[in-house]
Scaffold this motif. Structure first.
Motif, short mmCIF file in Angstrom:
data_model
loop_
_atom_site.label_atom_id
_atom_site.label_comp_id
_atom_site.label_asym_id
_atom_site.label_seq_id
_atom_site.Cartn_x
_atom_site.Cartn_y
_atom_site.Cartn_z
N ARG A 74 0.73 -1.12 0.03
CA ARG A 74 -0.05 -0.06 -0.03
C ARG A 74 0.83 1.40 -0.15
O ARG A 74 2.00 1.31 0.22
CB ARG A 74 -0.93 -0.03 1.16
CG ARG A 74 -1.84 -1.15 1.34
CD ARG A 74 -2.87 -1.01 2.49
NE ARG A 74 -2.20 -0.80 3.72
CZ ARG A 74 -1.74 -1.63 4.80
NH1 ARG A 74 -2.15 -2.99 4.34
NH2 ARG A 74 -1.31 -1.26 5.76
N GLU A 75 0.37 2.37 -0.37
CA GLU A 75 0.97 3.53 -0.37
C GLU A 75 1.64 3.95 1.18
O GLU A 75 2.51 4.40 1.16
CB GLU A 75 0.10 4.79 -0.75
CG GLU A 75 0.85 6.12 -1.04
CD GLU A 75 1.55 6.01 -2.09
OE1 GLU A 75 2.93 6.52 -2.12
OE2 GLU A 75 1.24 5.28 -3.38
N THR A 76 0.96 3.55 2.15
CA THR A 76 1.38 3.69 3.44
C THR A 76 2.67 2.94 3.91
O THR A 76 3.18 3.22 4.94
CB THR A 76 0.19 3.36 4.34
OG1 THR A 76 -0.22 2.02 4.43
CG2 THR A 76 -1.04 4.57 4.41
#
Length: 334
Positions: free
Chosen positions: A264-266
């Motif tokens: 994920r981007e996180t």
């Protein structure tokens, strides 16, 4: 006609067919003969026997027993067994591993300490005494149930014992090996990686982390050392690879964990970095960690040993200085 009964007569009601009154016995039955009482000496002996064998009665007992439950191979351990004699004299204190006795302390004997040979048991007699036994050079054959047994002297010969299991564990000599296809990953991709632990007995537990946060086990799967998902020979290996152990002993083996994680981007920092790590551990006795620095496309990695982008073909300052010196010398010569 009504007949009156004499005043001093006693009658009771009898439930027979004719419902007649019948006189009852005027005198009580003779008392039963009393049972003969036991002699006082017999009573005393019975009380002594009850106080000896009934649970919960006072007697010799072990107040503390210490056997380390997890021990590294090659270490030195102390076994402790402390006793409350309750006023009795100690006849002997004995140590057993399984069904084999390996140590005895007998205060009334000329040689108070007696040691018997047993596989994996090396007693330091100079540092051992009644309450403490010191063992050197712990090996896997030392593992087992350890029992401390105490025996009181004459006249009671009371006995008490306690048992504790000790497990001997290998400590890995290397960090786990992390294998993955590449270091450059984008959010949305499924990150696939393998983590193989060094050969140990028992095998290590493997846990994955990303940026210090533990990855749920639903994203991991334990696989056979020789299986995996076909990266061998063409993937990127990070860490020290350890093959099948030679001379590690029966039961020594490696373990591999396969990771499938949707990124994920996180998972990435503002600089496009992400740190993937694998921890090989066993019941908090040891921890060996390997880390891999991942990057998003278009970013440079902060780990010099794992850079995906080259430094270009620019010349080094030393070469430039050398060219200037040669040019200056040629100008003065001309």
């Amino acid at each position: 006609m009504t007949t009156s009964l004499p005043f001093n007569s006693s009658y009771s009601y009898s439930n027979n067919n004719h419902n007649r009154l019948s006189p009852s016995a005027t005198s009580p039955p003779p008392p039963a003969a009393a049972a003969p009482s036991p002699p006082p000496l017999l009573l005393l002996l019975l009380l002594l026997l009850l106080s000896t064998f009934l649970p919960g009665t006072a007697g010799i007992r072990i107040t503390e027993m210490h056997v380390p439950r997890l021990v590294k191979v090659g270490s030195t351990v102390k076994l402790a067994c402390r006793v409350d004699l309750q006023g009795a004299s100690l006849y002997s204190l004995n140590w057993w591993r399984g069904s084999e006795q390996f140590y005895q302390f007998s205060p009334s004997s000329e040689d108070q300490i007696t040691v018997w040979e047993s596989p994996g048991i090396t007693v330091d007699e100079l540092k051992s005494e009644r309450d403490v036994v010191v063992l050197h050079n712990i090996s896997h054959s030392t593992s087992g149930n350890f029992k401390c047994e105490v025996l009181a002297d004459h006249p009671s010969f009371e006995k008490d014992s306690e048992i504790t299991y000790m497990e001997v564990v290998d400590e890995p000599k290397h960090d786990p090996k992390v294998s993955l296809e590449r270091l450059q990953w984008s959010p949305g991709e499924v990150l696939k990686a393998n983590c193989t632990s060094p050969v140990t007995r028992p095998p290590s537990d493997l846990n994955w982390f990303i940026n210090g946060e533990k990855i749920d086990r639903q994203s991991t799967r334990l696989v056979d050392v020789d299986s995996g998902f076909g990266m061998s020979g063409r993937g990127l290996d990070v860490g020290v690879g350890v093959g099948v152990g030679v001379g590690m002993g029966v039961g020594s083996r490696s373990r591999t964990s396969q990771l499938n994680l949707v990124l994920r981007e996180t998972h990435f920092t503002l600089g496009g970095q992400s740190v993937l790590s694998c921890d090989a551990t066993y019941k908090k006795l040891y921890s060996r960690i390997s880390k891999v620095h991942l990057i998003k496309p278009g970013y440079k990695t902060a780990a010099p040993s794992q850079k995906l982008y080259g430094e270009g073909s620019s010349s080094s300052p030393g070469v430039l200085v050398w060219i200037l010196m040669v040019a200056t010398l040629a100008a003065f010569t001309l």
